[in-house]
Write a protein that holds these residues in place. Structure first.
Motif, short mmCIF file in Angstrom:
data_model
loop_
_atom_site.label_atom_id
_atom_site.label_comp_id
_atom_site.label_asym_id
_atom_site.label_seq_id
_atom_site.Cartn_x
_atom_site.Cartn_y
_atom_site.Cartn_z
N GLU A 272 65.06 30.51 -28.90
CA GLU A 272 66.24 30.82 -28.09
C GLU A 272 65.87 31.25 -26.67
O GLU A 272 66.54 30.87 -25.69
CB GLU A 272 67.04 31.94 -28.76
N ARG A 273 64.81 32.04 -26.55
CA ARG A 273 64.45 32.63 -25.25
C ARG A 273 63.27 31.93 -24.57
O ARG A 273 62.84 32.31 -23.49
CB ARG A 273 64.11 34.11 -25.43
N ASN A 274 62.72 30.92 -25.24
CA ASN A 274 61.54 30.24 -24.73
C ASN A 274 60.38 31.22 -24.50
O ASN A 274 59.73 31.23 -23.46
CB ASN A 274 61.86 29.51 -23.41
N GLU A 275 60.14 32.06 -25.52
CA GLU A 275 59.05 33.04 -25.40
C GLU A 275 58.16 32.97 -26.65
O GLU A 275 58.63 32.58 -27.73
CB GLU A 275 59.62 34.45 -25.23
N HIS A 276 56.95 33.34 -26.53
CA HIS A 276 56.17 33.66 -25.35
C HIS A 276 55.34 32.43 -25.01
O HIS A 276 54.61 31.93 -25.87
CB HIS A 276 55.27 34.86 -25.59
N VAL A 277 55.42 31.96 -23.77
CA VAL A 277 54.72 30.74 -23.37
C VAL A 277 53.23 31.04 -23.20
O VAL A 277 52.85 31.98 -22.49
CB VAL A 277 55.30 30.16 -22.07
N ILE A 278 52.39 30.25 -23.87
CA ILE A 278 50.94 30.44 -23.78
C ILE A 278 50.37 29.45 -22.78
O ILE A 278 50.54 28.24 -22.91
CB ILE A 278 50.28 30.23 -25.17
N LYS A 279 49.71 29.99 -21.76
CA LYS A 279 49.09 29.16 -20.73
C LYS A 279 47.62 29.54 -20.60
O LYS A 279 47.24 30.70 -20.73
CB LYS A 279 49.81 29.34 -19.39
N VAL A 280 46.80 28.54 -20.33
CA VAL A 280 45.36 28.73 -20.16
C VAL A 280 45.00 28.23 -18.76
O VAL A 280 45.40 27.11 -18.39
CB VAL A 280 44.56 27.96 -21.22
N PRO A 281 44.26 29.03 -17.97
CA PRO A 281 43.85 28.56 -16.63
C PRO A 281 43.17 27.19 -16.71
O PRO A 281 42.39 26.93 -17.63
CB PRO A 281 42.86 29.64 -16.18
#
Length: 302
Positions: A272-281
């Motif tokens: 619903e909230r688009n969480e938590h987005v995991i990003k890697v440098p």
């Protein structure tokens, strides 16, 4: 609308797929599109046509999915679901170890951060660790971070293994006495244990297998009783897939609190909230992807 129906509706709306590790809560496994071990989940993350991947596992698994799928959104329902073993090694400490053994190759168990993977030559899972080690040209292997898995591999290869001193706290809870007590109660049961267990527990096993290996072996075996030496979440799937067989946990205390953090409610919230987005440098992602790609090329070991 119940939680399962809500998740189905949200998945369709977001073009999302839910991946759940074998150690997740039973209802989370039931809500998932795919349930598996680290290797299987890595493959599914790559092959999925979904725009959004909801990863019900622990931190390093969601990171791996983000590394392998730069064009997709990877969501982790519970940010606090951290793997304690993965926290037992850092890229800085691995760099120092590499300096001590300049001719050694580095194999890292997938239970590591993306930054540690980026410092490694290739990743492995418990299912293919021996196969990956034997595929290396180097005769000396730095194996991180699980000492127990490293010792198991060392007993099954001619390579020189340099083990790190990490371990899985949940598998470390399983003691030889637990196996012996259950064996006394169930003398006909076969003992299946995970290679993350202590060496003295591994020595008592009829078979040493990854979670996927346990599932496959239990389904094909003519035996009707099994003592299972791994995180208790696997018993949900074992029981569901083998209703005619009995599965006994080596100890009911082998529960990973981090794996159990994900719930149906947190999956709904993530979608619903688009969480938590995991990003890697990106620089770390590219180097970590090489190590994961090499693992996928070697293939499964069981």
């Amino acid at each position: 609308m119940n939680d399962f129906d809500r998740i189905k509706w949200l998945k369709k709306e977001k073009n999302a797929i839910i991946l759940a590790h074998n150690y997740q809560r039973g209802d989370v496994q039931d809500a998932a599109d795919f349930v598996g071990d680290s290797f299987g989940l890595s493959q599914k993350a790559v092959s999925s046509g979904a725009d959004v991947i909801v990863f019900c596992g622990v931190d390093f698994m969601a990171e791996s999915a983000a590394v392998l799928n730069p064009g997709k959104t990877v969501l982790m329902p519970e940010l606090s679901a951290q793997c304690p073993m993965a926290g037992m090694i850092t890229p800085e400490s691995l760099k120092l170890e590499k300096e001590k053994h300049p001719g050694a190759a580095v194999i890292c168990y997938v239970n590591t951060s993306a930054a540690v993977k980026a410092q490694s030559d290739v990743c492995c899972t418990s299912a293919n660790a021996i196969k990956v080690v034997n595929s290396m040209e180097a005769d000396e292997i730095i194996f991180v971070p699980d000492r127990n898995l490293a010792l198991y591999v060392a007993a099954n290869t001619e390579k020189k293994i340099i083990p790190w001193k990490g371990y899985c706290p949940t598998h470390h809870l399983i003691l030889p006495g637990d196996i012996l007590l259950e064996k006394e109660e169930h003398p006909d049961a076969l003992v299946l244990v995970h290679p993350e267990c202590r060496p003295e527990v591994v020595a008592l096993a009829d078979k040493v297998l990854s979670t996927s290996g346990m599932l496959k072996y239990a389904a094909q075996s003519s035996s009707k009783e099994f003592i299972i030496g791994t995180e208790v979440g696997l018993l949900h799937r074992l029981n569901r897939e083998n209703p005619d067989k009995k599965f006994i946990p080596a100890t009911r205390y082998a529960v990973c609190p981090n794996m159990k953090m994900n719930t149906l409610g947190s999956i709904i919230r993530a979608l619903e909230r688009n969480e938590h987005v995991i990003k890697v440098p990106e620089d770390i992602r590219k180097r970590a992807k090489l190590a994961l790609d090499r693992m996928l090329e070697v293939g499964r070991g069981d």
